[in-house]
Design a protein around this motif. Structure first.
Motif, PDB file in Angstrom:
ATOM      1  N   THR A   1      49.814  50.499  40.251  1.00  0.00           N
ATOM      2  CA  THR A   1      51.026  49.923  39.674  1.00  0.00           C
ATOM      3  C   THR A   1      51.314  50.512  38.306  1.00  0.00           C
ATOM      4  OG1 THR A   1      52.171  47.833  39.169  1.00  0.00           O
ATOM      5  CG2 THR A   1      49.831  47.969  38.597  1.00  0.00           C
ATOM      6  N   HIS A   2      52.578  50.445  37.911  1.00  0.00           N
ATOM      7  CA  HIS A   2      52.982  50.824  36.549  1.00  0.00           C
ATOM      8  C   HIS A   2      53.369  49.599  35.745  1.00  0.00           C
ATOM      9  CE1 HIS A   2      57.572  50.815  37.282  1.00  0.00           C
ATOM     10  NE2 HIS A   2      56.986  50.209  38.286  1.00  0.00           N
ATOM     11  N   SER A   3      53.203  48.404  36.328  1.00  0.00           N
ATOM     12  CA  SER A   3      53.639  47.146  35.732  1.00  0.00           C
ATOM     13  C   SER A   3      52.465  46.377  35.135  1.00  0.00           C
ATOM     14  CB  SER A   3      54.319  46.274  36.797  1.00  0.00           C
ATOM     15  OG  SER A   3      54.413  44.940  36.380  1.00  0.00           O
ATOM     16  N   PHE A   4      52.546  46.059  33.855  1.00  0.00           N
ATOM     17  CA  PHE A   4      51.489  45.279  33.225  1.00  0.00           C
ATOM     18  C   PHE A   4      51.464  43.851  33.760  1.00  0.00           C
ATOM     19  CE2 PHE A   4      51.637  48.841  30.424  1.00  0.00           C
ATOM     20  CZ  PHE A   4      50.344  48.958  29.918  1.00  0.00           C
ATOM     21  N   GLY A   5      52.621  43.301  34.112  1.00  0.00           N
ATOM     22  CA  GLY A   5      52.664  41.967  34.687  1.00  0.00           C
ATOM     23  C   GLY A   5      51.945  41.905  36.026  1.00  0.00           C
ATOM     24  N   VAL A   6      52.179  42.902  36.859  1.00  0.00           N
ATOM     25  CA  VAL A   6      51.499  42.974  38.158  1.00  0.00           C
ATOM     26  C   VAL A   6      49.994  43.101  37.961  1.00  0.00           C
ATOM     27  CG1 VAL A   6      51.139  44.455  40.182  1.00  0.00           C
ATOM     28  CG2 VAL A   6      53.468  43.871  39.447  1.00  0.00           C
ATOM     29  N   ALA A   7      49.572  44.004  37.065  1.00  0.00           N
ATOM     30  CA  ALA A   7      48.141  44.200  36.817  1.00  0.00           C
ATOM     31  C   ALA A   7      47.486  42.927  36.314  1.00  0.00           C
ATOM     32  CB  ALA A   7      47.944  45.339  35.825  1.00  0.00           C
ATOM     33  N   THR A   8      48.181  42.193  35.472  1.00  0.00           N
ATOM     34  CA  THR A   8      47.613  40.971  34.884  1.00  0.00           C
ATOM     35  C   THR A   8      47.353  39.909  35.936  1.00  0.00           C
ATOM     36  OG1 THR A   8      48.690  41.376  32.759  1.00  0.00           O
ATOM     37  CG2 THR A   8      48.008  39.111  33.231  1.00  0.00           C
ATOM     38  N   VAL A   9      48.324  39.650  36.827  1.00  0.00           N
ATOM     39  CA  VAL A   9      48.111  38.588  37.821  1.00  0.00           C
ATOM     40  C   VAL A   9      47.088  39.012  38.873  1.00  0.00           C
ATOM     41  CG1 VAL A   9      50.371  37.546  37.451  1.00  0.00           C
ATOM     42  CG2 VAL A   9      50.113  39.282  39.232  1.00  0.00           C
ATOM     43  N   LEU A  10      46.972  40.299  39.139  1.00  0.00           N
ATOM     44  CA  LEU A  10      45.960  40.767  40.085  1.00  0.00           C
ATOM     45  C   LEU A  10      44.549  40.644  39.513  1.00  0.00           C
ATOM     46  CD1 LEU A  10      47.675  43.989  41.488  1.00  0.00           C
ATOM     47  CD2 LEU A  10      47.304  41.850  42.722  1.00  0.00           C
ATOM     48  N   SER A  11      44.431  40.630  38.189  1.00  0.00           N
ATOM     49  CA  SER A  11      43.109  40.591  37.560  1.00  0.00           C
ATOM     50  C   SER A  11      42.358  39.294  37.849  1.00  0.00           C
ATOM     51  CB  SER A  11      43.250  40.777  36.044  1.00  0.00           C
ATOM     52  OG  SER A  11      43.869  39.652  35.440  1.00  0.00           O
ATOM     53  N   PHE A  12      43.069  38.270  38.323  1.00  0.00           N
ATOM     54  CA  PHE A  12      42.406  37.005  38.648  1.00  0.00           C
ATOM     55  C   PHE A  12      41.563  37.108  39.916  1.00  0.00           C
ATOM     56  CE2 PHE A  12      46.029  35.693  36.011  1.00  0.00           C
ATOM     57  CZ  PHE A  12      45.339  35.007  35.025  1.00  0.00           C
ATOM     58  N   ASN A  13      41.737  38.189  40.675  1.00  0.00           N
ATOM     59  CA  ASN A  13      40.914  38.422  41.864  1.00  0.00           C
ATOM     60  C   ASN A  13      40.022  39.627  41.593  1.00  0.00           C
ATOM     61  OD1 ASN A  13      39.840  39.220  44.348  1.00  0.00           O
ATOM     62  ND2 ASN A  13      41.639  38.564  45.493  1.00  0.00           N
ATOM     63  N   PRO A  14      38.731  39.416  41.310  1.00  0.00           N
ATOM     64  CA  PRO A  14      37.847  40.525  40.919  1.00  0.00           C
ATOM     65  C   PRO A  14      37.564  41.526  42.039  1.00  0.00           C
ATOM     66  CG  PRO A  14      36.585  38.495  41.192  1.00  0.00           C
ATOM     67  CD  PRO A  14      38.027  38.120  41.302  1.00  0.00           C
ATOM     68  N   THR A  15      37.921  41.186  43.282  1.00  0.00           N
ATOM     69  CA  THR A  15      37.679  42.129  44.382  1.00  0.00           C
ATOM     70  C   THR A  15      38.794  43.160  44.502  1.00  0.00           C
ATOM     71  OG1 THR A  15      38.820  40.962  46.201  1.00  0.00           O
ATOM     72  CG2 THR A  15      36.591  40.221  45.636  1.00  0.00           C
ATOM     73  N   ILE A  16      39.880  43.001  43.751  1.00  0.00           N
ATOM     74  CA  ILE A  16      41.005  43.935  43.803  1.00  0.00           C
ATOM     75  C   ILE A  16      40.853  44.974  42.699  1.00  0.00           C
ATOM     76  CG2 ILE A  16      43.512  44.214  43.578  1.00  0.00           C
ATOM     77  CD1 ILE A  16      43.838  41.435  44.758  1.00  0.00           C
ATOM     78  N   THR A  17      40.838  46.245  43.101  1.00  0.00           N
ATOM     79  CA  THR A  17      40.788  47.348  42.141  1.00  0.00           C
ATOM     80  C   THR A  17      42.213  47.723  41.754  1.00  0.00           C
ATOM     81  OG1 THR A  17      38.745  48.205  43.109  1.00  0.00           O
ATOM     82  CG2 THR A  17      40.057  49.735  41.775  1.00  0.00           C
ATOM     83  N   VAL A  18      42.495  47.737  40.463  1.00  0.00           N
ATOM     84  CA  VAL A  18      43.837  48.054  39.969  1.00  0.00           C
ATOM     85  C   VAL A  18      43.815  49.396  39.250  1.00  0.00           C
ATOM     86  CG1 VAL A  18      45.742  47.327  38.498  1.00  0.00           C
ATOM     87  CG2 VAL A  18      44.400  45.607  39.732  1.00  0.00           C
ATOM     88  N   LEU A  19      44.677  50.309  39.695  1.00  0.00           N
ATOM     89  CA  LEU A  19      44.876  51.589  39.023  1.00  0.00           C
ATOM     90  C   LEU A  19      46.212  51.521  38.285  1.00  0.00           C
ATOM     91  CD1 LEU A  19      42.742  52.340  41.239  1.00  0.00           C
ATOM     92  CD2 LEU A  19      43.788  54.614  41.272  1.00  0.00           C
ATOM     93  N   MET A  20      46.152  51.643  36.968  1.00  0.00           N
ATOM     94  CA  MET A  20      47.349  51.568  36.132  1.00  0.00           C
ATOM     95  C   MET A  20      47.823  52.983  35.815  1.00  0.00           C
ATOM     96  SD  MET A  20      49.052  49.003  34.687  1.00  0.00           S
ATOM     97  CE  MET A  20      50.627  49.171  33.857  1.00  0.00           C
ATOM     98  N   THR A  21      49.104  53.247  36.065  1.00  0.00           N
ATOM     99  CA  THR A  21      49.616  54.587  35.810  1.00  0.00           C
ATOM    100  C   THR A  21      49.723  54.846  34.301  1.00  0.00           C
ATOM    101  OG1 THR A  21      51.969  54.052  35.656  1.00  0.00           O
ATOM    102  CG2 THR A  21      51.064  54.371  37.876  1.00  0.00           C
TER     103      THR A  21
END
Length: 256
Positions: A122-142
């Protein structure tokens, strides 16, 4: 129109300018009239092109989209329902790309509740933030240039980064939906959406019905490139015809 109604409708516009997305009940209480009177006023103002009706209320018509921080306060019921409808469609995916926007943040929050052991780009900080509540999800920030109004990255670095990845699904919002396709008010953000469309095996647009039949500056895809539209109401007229002709699956969310 009676002067009393004119004054009341001017007051409605003033109230919505101060507090976007007010509900019928709130306006009824503030103006000391029945909810039926408020609904008639909202219908009148919508016909004049001054408002867009929402589930249970209205928002002012915008020449462009307001900043993301303002949009988060609007259409909450519609966006929550869209997210609930969108998440099950993504079941089985391993890699997702998610664009910026208020609706996609709602979808990301639902994904964090329902999915696990996936990768999200994702390129969205809002998206990355809400996904961070699930530790099994790996987030790649552009990487890229930060757009403060959208809370997201854009630019050449963002585009090059996306080219290195493939996703099962891209989940993208829109400022407007017309028979030609989805479009966005922000040219630089639409370029990121277009990159996600190119890199994904399947593409989903999530947008509420207030976006129907509105055209904004930057078109980022044709309907032939989109697999699914998730919205709170069924499109009608030329837009519905274009979606059917392009084979877009339409999923209608149920607002509780």
């Amino acid at each position: 129109m009676s002067s009393k109604r004119e004054r009341r409708q001017r007051e409605i516009i003033a109230r919505l300018s101060e507090q976007p997305g007010m509900r019928v009940g709130e306006l009824s209480e503030l103006l000391s009239v029945t909810t039926e009177t408020i609904r008639r006023d909202l219908d009148d103002l919508t016909r004049q092109g001054l408002l867009n009706r929402t589930y249970g209320g209205a928002i002012l018509t915008q020449g462009g989209e307001p900043a993301l921080s303002q949009r988060h306060a609007l259409l909450v019921a519609e966006r929550t329902a869209i997210a609930q409808a969108a998440a099950p469609i993504l079941a089985g995916a391993n890699v997702l790309m998610i664009g910026s926007g208020a609706t996609t943040v709602h979808v990301a929050r639902r994904i964090a509740m329902e999915m696990s052991r996936i990768t999200v780009i994702t390129h969205s900080f809002g998206v990355a933030t809400v996904l961070s509540f699930n530790p099994t999800i790996t987030v790649l920030m552009t990487p890229g240039i930060y757009h403060s109004g959208e809370g997201a990255m854009h630019g050449a670095q963002t585009a090059r980064f996306l080219q290195d990845y493939r996703a099962d699904w891209a989940i993208i919002g829109a400022s407007g939906l017309t028979p030609d396709g989805p479009s966005d008010a922000l040219i630089e953000i639409a370029e990121v959406y277009a990159g996600m469309v190119r890199q994904a095996g399947r593409r989903m647009v999530v947008a509420d019905a207030s976006k129907f039949d509105k055209l904004f500056t930057a078109s980022y895809a044709r309907w032939s490139q989109i697999d699914t539209l998730v919205s709170d109401r069924a499109p009608k007229g030329p837009l519905a015809k274009a979606l059917r002709g392009s084979g877009v699956e339409i999923s209608i969310a149920k607002i509780l």
